[in-house]
Design an enzyme around this catalytic site. Sequence first.
Site, PDB file in Angstrom:
ATOM      1  N   GLY A 272      22.478 -38.726  -0.627  1.00  0.00           N
ATOM      2  CA  GLY A 272      24.241 -38.677  -0.847  1.00  0.00           C
ATOM      3  C   GLY A 272      25.330 -39.751  -0.464  1.00  0.00           C
ATOM      4  O   GLY A 272      24.953 -41.151  -1.444  1.00  0.00           O
ATOM      5  N   CYS A 273      26.757 -39.493  -0.705  1.00  0.00           N
ATOM      6  CA  CYS A 273      27.897 -40.484  -1.588  1.00  0.00           C
ATOM      7  C   CYS A 273      27.612 -42.195  -0.524  1.00  0.00           C
ATOM      8  O   CYS A 273      27.700 -43.428  -0.590  1.00  0.00           O
ATOM      9  CB  CYS A 273      29.019 -39.581  -1.653  1.00  0.00           C
ATOM     10  SG  CYS A 273      29.508 -39.260   0.466  1.00  0.00           S
TER      11      CYS A 273
END
Length: 350
Positions: A153-154
Amino acid sequence: MSEKIKVAVLGASGYTGSELVRLLLRHPAVEIVALSADSKAGRTMAEVFAQFTPFALPRLVKIDEIDLAGVDVVFCGLPHATTQVVLKKLLADKPSLKVIDLSADFRLSDPAAYEAWYGHAHQALDLQREAVYGLTEIHREKIAGARLVANPGCFTTCSLLPVLPLLSAGVIENDPIIIDAKTGMSGAGRAAKEGMLFSEVAEGIHAYGVASHRHTAELDQEYSLAAGQPVVATFTPHLTPMIRGIYATIYVRLAHGADAAKLQTVLAERYRAEPFVTVLPLGQVPQSRHVKGSNHVQIGVVADRIPGRAILISTIDNLVKGASGQAVQNMNLVCGLPETTGLDQIALFP
């Protein structure tokens, strides 16, 4: 590889899908042969994203219309829970496919943790056990030999890179690790949502997913691996009225004998040879605008005024290093290409 890598992008009509297309169009070893977007099937990419008007790209189709015989690598930008079902079928039909998955479906190695955080049992447990967590700078060797890479995920990419080397080196304590992170609006995706209207988000900031954001599970997993014992992080994300960017401010307690300068030295040495990670001089603070549009990470270390504590600050572009850029970086590894191929964009400024 003498011939170009034939690539399909599933979910090409979203922000991460369009960012993949933008990067892959300038990748010298890639040919885009298929693009899917079920809700926009039959349309051209130029009709969905006008910036692609000058380029000859495949028409958008439904996933089951893609001829896998002509595909080497699949980038999967589908919603979580959808991906595991789709990939189970695709890899059964063509086991030689290489897959870079940008959803959350294969990031957690523990099936029980997945079920607890996502509210349902995993539908492709064999693939979940096979998947390699795709934080490139940390798991490079495993990624290179993987068939299925679970892109992080970012928020987690931005929050793991500054902390993992410090946990491994034993220069910070396992508790507390407190992450205050901000994201731009593009992290919410392209689908129309009332809460994402300009008038709902402009000129303000708010926290969301407090004490319950699903990226917390990834943080706990990777921090625990680095520390060699269970680590439970405190993570609070905030939505800010900017388009791109993740900005994480992380508060840590120093181990006995360590100081902020030691932390900066450990990070600088760990990432000295990394093409996409810059560790700033002690006390210098990164800015999100300085990585916008690039695959770069900037990390700063500041001594807290409270003895025994330090502040780490990390920033990335959520759509590039936080998603599509790291996915291309991982594809390069999987396909035996130089890791930086197609990713040499300098940040956009101003």
